[in-house]
Write an enzyme that holds these catalytic residues in place. Structure first.
Site, PDB file in Angstrom:
ATOM      1  N   LEU A   5       0.805  -1.120   0.024  1.00 57.41           N
ATOM      2  CA  LEU A   5      -0.098  -0.102  -0.141  1.00 57.41           C
ATOM      3  C   LEU A   5       0.773   1.299   0.153  1.00 57.41           C
ATOM      4  CD1 LEU A   5      -2.727   1.767   0.778  1.00 57.41           C
ATOM      5  CD2 LEU A   5      -2.463   1.085   2.957  1.00 57.41           C
ATOM      6  N   SER A   6       0.564   2.143  -0.967  1.00 56.31           N
ATOM      7  CA  SER A   6       1.220   3.551  -0.804  1.00 56.31           C
ATOM      8  C   SER A   6       2.638   3.445  -1.067  1.00 56.31           C
ATOM      9  CB  SER A   6       1.007   4.291   0.623  1.00 56.31           C
ATOM     10  OG  SER A   6       1.257   5.751   0.500  1.00 56.31           O
ATOM     11  N   ALA A   7       3.395   3.834  -0.113  1.00 58.72           N
ATOM     12  CA  ALA A   7       5.068   3.608  -0.549  1.00 58.72           C
ATOM     13  C   ALA A   7       5.223   2.096  -0.629  1.00 58.72           C
ATOM     14  CB  ALA A   7       5.985   4.081   0.668  1.00 58.72           C
TER      15      ALA A   7
END
Length: 215
Positions: free
Chosen positions: A80-82
């Protein structure tokens, strides 16, 4: 600021691994590397094959496969995300390790090579042709394919990583798989818009989701 164990619980991975009987590896960033404990998906020293965080995660994966005598042809990665952006990094730099990957609220490989560009890319993905996106991945290793299958997930209301990064990721992997973006089949799945290109790639856009993992 999220720990690997917290994400495992909140996203349901621990429960799924227990119920379905698969091994689960959860790499975690160190504060000394990034004060926000985000993976450094934009740092050339960490996203080059054989170096930094990418090499560390690859070594972890190989160790788990060897230790638990797992099927090396059935390894998948997601984040998720980074972590989503780092998933793209791993799929690009070590494609031979993975059968597939899930990029959640992430960014395409090569979207940034420093902090300033990373912040710009999060606001809006760089404008590049699919071939340019694909060439970034092809240059990351000597791998000639076949390429991992790809599942991309993004909230349309994401205020942290603009949803056009999902479209850029789709362009990147469509080029690698030799797919035409306009050939996608569209359907509604539990309130999400799903585009799929056979069994090689899919893109889920969730109309009312912000920055997070859809459960």
């Amino acid at each position: 600021g999220q720990s690997a164990s917290a994400y495992g619980v909140e996203a349901g991975w621990w429960q799924l691994a227990e119920e379905m009987g698969f091994a689960l590896l959860a790499p975690e960033q160190k504060v000394v590397n990034n004060p926000n404990t985000c993976f450094d998906w934009f740092n050339p020293e960490d996203i080059t094959r054989g170096q930094g965080e990418a090499a560390s995660i690859a070594a972890m994966i190989r160790t788990v496969i060897e230790t638990y005598h797992l099927d090396k042809n059935r390894v998948f990665i997601t984040g998720l995300s980074a972590g989503g952006a780092m998933t793209a990094v791993m799929l690009a730099t070590y494609p031979e390790l993975f059968a597939g990957g899930g990029i959640v609220a992430g960014l395409p490989f090569g979207a940034a090579l420093n902090v300033r560009d990373a912040l710009e890319a999060m606001r809006s993905a760089p404008l590049r042709a699919p071939r340019e996106w694909g060439d970034a991945v092809r240059a990351a290793s000597s791998w000639q394919g076949p390429w991992p299958k790809i599942s991309i997930w993004h909230g349309a209301l994401d205020p942290v990583v603009n949803v056009n990064n999902a479209q850029a990721s789709a362009a990147q992997w469509a080029d690698l798989h030799g797919l035409v973006l306009t050939d996608a089949h569209q359907e509604m799945v539990t309130g999400a818009v799903r585009l799929n290109w056979g069994d090689q790639m899919e893109l889920y856009t969730l109309p009312i989701l912000g920055h997070g993992t859809p459960i």
